[in-house]
Design an enzyme around this catalytic site. Structure first.
Site, PDB file in Angstrom:
ATOM      1  N   HIS A 164      58.813  23.721  72.028  1.00  0.00           N
ATOM      2  CA  HIS A 164      59.221  24.918  71.299  1.00  0.00           C
ATOM      3  C   HIS A 164      59.177  24.624  69.793  1.00  0.00           C
ATOM      4  CE1 HIS A 164      61.697  26.234  74.999  1.00  0.00           C
ATOM      5  NE2 HIS A 164      60.813  27.192  74.804  1.00  0.00           N
ATOM      6  N   CYS A 251      69.197  24.708  71.999  1.00  0.00           N
ATOM      7  CA  CYS A 251      68.882  25.393  73.268  1.00  0.00           C
ATOM      8  C   CYS A 251      70.138  25.867  74.002  1.00  0.00           C
ATOM      9  CB  CYS A 251      68.133  24.469  74.215  1.00  0.00           C
ATOM     10  SG  CYS A 251      67.015  23.342  73.416  1.00  0.00           S
TER      11      CYS A 251
HETATM   12  C1  CIR Z   1      62.745  24.288  79.801  1.00  0.00           C
HETATM   13  O1  CIR Z   1      61.744  23.585  79.924  1.00  0.00           O
HETATM   14  O2  CIR Z   1      62.677  25.519  79.702  1.00  0.00           O
HETATM   15  C2  CIR Z   1      64.102  23.629  79.781  1.00  0.00           C
HETATM   16  N1  CIR Z   1      64.082  22.494  80.647  1.00  0.00           N
HETATM   17  C3  CIR Z   1      64.451  23.214  78.369  1.00  0.00           C
HETATM   18  C4  CIR Z   1      64.607  24.365  77.442  1.00  0.00           C
HETATM   19  C5  CIR Z   1      64.845  23.939  76.052  1.00  0.00           C
HETATM   20  N2  CIR Z   1      65.103  25.056  75.238  1.00  0.00           N
HETATM   21  C6  CIR Z   1      64.857  25.108  73.936  1.00  0.00           C
HETATM   22  O3  CIR Z   1      64.254  24.207  73.375  1.00  0.00           O
HETATM   23  N3  CIR Z   1      65.227  26.204  73.314  1.00  0.00           N
END
Ligand code: CIR
Length: 256
Positions: A164, A251
């Site tokens: 991201h 996140c």
């Molecule tokens: C994913 O791959 O969607 C989750 N395991 C981690 C999400 C991380 N979110 C973020 O960087 N905003």
């Protein structure tokens, strides 16, 4: 300044969450819960009210609430996650958002557009949107249209390596930008005071500014030093179990 923060408790199913680093092992659920408690306390120490949503076992990655909505001063935008196993998570956030935003201030990204909040970085009224495996051009287009309807602007940044946008960037207000990896020399961000993250500590670029304090993941000494050197009070939070799922401090919450 932020008044409110929304978080969701991790589910037991988190051990099946998406990861690009299986070599780190599965998260320890009990430890993840403790780290989540500490995260909530750290946020409260920044003077915000924390709304804690119940765990949702259907979605292993649902503690990463940042991805399902983007909350601005003038509107809330419900996203459409690009990851298959995360589709539907966004619907579970809508009722909570209605407690804070009237219906006409809530916008929705629709398929084939996809976008995840981790790809969106707020700088005042402008929003940088990373084009990633999770966020496509159509999603970014709808997102910018929604922003403009509510007096904000957006622009896109194609990503190369990171999951991201905010995996490698964190805006710390006052024109200060933490940068790691592919963003260190990225011309789009040249107007900022760049604070460089050492290449051995790239995970710790995912910090969050909350009311003049900065939450920093525990165990990244060089990052802690440069942020303190820039004049911020640092609050350390251990995120080791979330790192195993490519997740970090930003996140885990929606701040608004
Ligand atoms: C994913 O791959 O969607 C989750 N395991 C981690 C999400 C991380 N979110 C973020 O960087 N905003």
């Amino acid at each position: 300044m932020f008044k409110n923060v929304i978080v969701r408790r991790p589910s037991k199913s988190m051990v099946e969450g998406i990861t690009s680093a299986p070599e780190l092992g599965k998260p320890n659920y009990e430890l993840a819960l403790k780290q989540h408690d500490n995260y909530i306390e750290a946020l409260k120490s920044c003077g915000v009210e924390v709304i804690v949503l119940n765990a949702d076992e259907r979605y292993p990655d649902s503690c990463f609430v940042e991805d399902v909505a983007v909350l601005t001063k003038t509107c809330a935008i419900v996203t459409n996650p690009g990851a298959k196993t995360r589709k539907g998570e966004e619907k579970e956030m809508i009722d909570t958002l209605k407690n804070f935003y009237p219906e006409e201030k809530i916008e929705y990204i629709k398929s084939p557009g996809t976008i995840e909040g981790g790809d969106v970085m707020m700088v005042g009224d402008h929003f940088y949107i990373g084009l990633s495996e999770r966020t496509n051009e159509e999603g970014a287009k709808q997102f910018i249209k929604a922003l403009e309807k509510h007096g904000c602007t957006g622009s896109v940044v194609p990503l190369k390596e990171v999951l991201h946008l905010k995996t490698g960037l964190a805006y710390l207000e006052n024109n200060n930008l933490l940068v790691a990896g592919e963003f260190v020399d990225h011309p789009t961000f040249d107007q900022f005071n760049k604070i460089l993250i050492h290449e051995n500590e790239s995970y710790s670029a995912n910090c969050i500014w909350v009311n003049n304090k900065v939450l920093v993941p525990e165990g990244y000494e060089k990052t802690k030093e440069v942020i303190e050197g820039a004049g911020y009070e640092v609050v350390l939070v251990d995120t080791s179990e979330y790192r195993k799922l490519d997740g970090g401090l930003s996140c885990l919450s929606l701040r608004f």
